[in-house]
Design an enzyme around this catalytic site. Structure first.
Site, short mmCIF file in Angstrom:
data_model
loop_
_atom_site.label_atom_id
_atom_site.label_comp_id
_atom_site.label_asym_id
_atom_site.label_seq_id
_atom_site.Cartn_x
_atom_site.Cartn_y
_atom_site.Cartn_z
N CYS A 90 0.81 -1.23 0.00
CA CYS A 90 0.00 0.00 0.00
C CYS A 90 0.84 1.27 0.00
O CYS A 90 0.28 2.37 0.07
CB CYS A 90 -1.03 0.01 1.13
SG CYS A 90 -0.45 -0.64 2.69
N HIS A 334 -9.47 3.26 0.13
CA HIS A 334 -8.05 2.89 0.20
C HIS A 334 -7.72 1.87 -0.89
O HIS A 334 -7.60 0.67 -0.62
CB HIS A 334 -7.77 2.34 1.59
CG HIS A 334 -6.35 1.95 1.86
ND1 HIS A 334 -5.28 2.50 1.22
CD2 HIS A 334 -5.84 1.06 2.76
CE1 HIS A 334 -4.17 1.97 1.69
NE2 HIS A 334 -4.48 1.08 2.62
#
Length: 381
Positions: A90, A334
């Protein structure tokens, strides 16, 4: 990286993103290249007549095949544009921007489009040969090292640094409220490339602390991390154009001053932005008090608060207008491989599109599964 590196200093001169959709909903049938391609094409169109030397995209969940190259072709950038896909989980979107900046700084490229894309909705299921069922995720560490899922890891970070449930819920409410206010004020419009009929992020909504307080713990019995103060699994893409200062041609932008990727305890991966930001500031001689805007990927409210506490920032008080002032991943979503590029796009809007004076500094940072932190310091030019 030095702040005084002359004509080859990398400068972000365009930054765009898709609206962000919740996995399985807005973009449930769009593959990752179909999310990335419109953004790449729109960024390239901001610099007409210039040849794109490379496309660097972060991506976490596949389908492989060099997503950056596939997306560049789908965007119509031409057969001569290669493509590099980066996997720092991420932190991938921000790491891709650092890689592109290094190529520009070295004089090896005059225009690189960099960012990230993720389609959790269409990512392939992966199975080890001979196994009966697909595995949930790849390991972030080898055997003998801690390898928590990100939810339990956020819970461990909250426990280690005393981040109470009430503060987490308050921060989540703040993120949604800030995102809704930014949308209402039109501050997202210039950074968003519509995908089909969708022009807005799917997730932001009014939240009340009393409602959040009723939610059960999501990952650990009697824990503090819930579905309300954690970010959702999401789909989306974001990209920036990076050119050397000598070819900026008067375009407003923000110079990539320095970047860092660091490792930390894989048992507490949410801590990664702290050493990454500290390294960037130490390398450049900049104090955090000199930084006007800080965009941290909001994977979990607990993680953001642990990081900001360590850095001496108060996003629920004195630093509310410095830290993620338009909301973040808790509200917007996200999309793992893209989210590090989304925060750079948000920083670009908050500084460059808002006409901040030259010399204004901004930070972008992300925590990464497996125990990494990524950070970058930018300066308005």
């Amino acid at each position: 990286m030095s702040r005084a590196d002359g004509g080859d200093a990398p400068v972000v001169v365009a930054a765009l993103r898709t609206p962000i959709g919740t996995a399985g909903h807005a973009y449930k049938e769009l593959t990752v290249d179909r999310l990335a391609a419109p953004v790449l094409a729109a960024v390239a169109a901001r610099l007409p007549g210039r040849r794109v030397d490379d496309v660097v995209l972060g991506n976490c969940m596949g389908p492989g095949g060099n997503v950056a190259r596939v997306s560049a072709l789908a965007a119509g950038l031409g057969h001569e544009v290669p493509g590099l896909t980066v996997d720092r989980q991420c932190g991938s979107g921000l790491a891709a921007i650092l890689v592109a900046g290094q190529a520009v700084r070295a004089g090896e490229a005059d225009l690189v489009i960099a960012g990230g894309a993720e389609s959790a909705s269409t990512a392939p299921l992966r199975t080890f040969r001979g196994a009966e069922r697909p595995y949930e995720r790849a390991p972030f560490t080898p055997g003998g090292h801690p390898d928590p899922d990100m939810g339990p890891a956020a819970e461990a970070l909250a426990a280690a640094y005393g981040i109470e449930r009430e503060r987490q819920d308050a921060y989540a409410c703040r993120s949604h409220a800030r995102a809704l206010a930014a949308r209402q004020a039109g501050r997202f419009e210039q950074e968003i490339v519509p995908i089909g009929e969708r022009r807005d992020d799917q997730r932001p909504r009014p939240l009340r602390a009393a409602s959040l307080a009723r939610l059960p713990a999501a990952f650990v019995a009697e824990g503090t991390v819930t579905a309300g103060n954690a970010s959702p699994v999401s789909d989306g893409a974001a990209a920036v154009a990076i050119v050397p200062e000598r070819l900026r041609a008067g375009l407003p932008g923000m110079r990539l001053v320095a970047g860092a990727v660091v490792g930390c305890d894989p048992g507490l991966p949410g801590w990664g932005p702290v050493p990454a930001i500290r390294r960037v500031l130490a390398r450049t001689g900049v104090g955090l008090e000199q930084v006007a805007a800080v965009e941290i990927v909001e994977a979990f409210a607990a993680q953001v608060l642990a990081v900001t506490d360590a850095l001496g920032l108060d996003p629920l008080g004195a630093d509310a207008d410095r830290v993620c002032p338009g909301g973040g991943a808790l509200a917007l979503g996200h999309p793992w491989g893209a989210t590090g590029a989304v925060v750079v796009t948000r920083l670009f809007s908050g500084l460059v599109r808002a006409a901040a004076p030259p010399g204004t500094l901004g930070l972008a940072a992300a925590a990464v599964g497996g125990g990494l932190g990524v950070a970058a310091l930018f300066e308005v030019v």
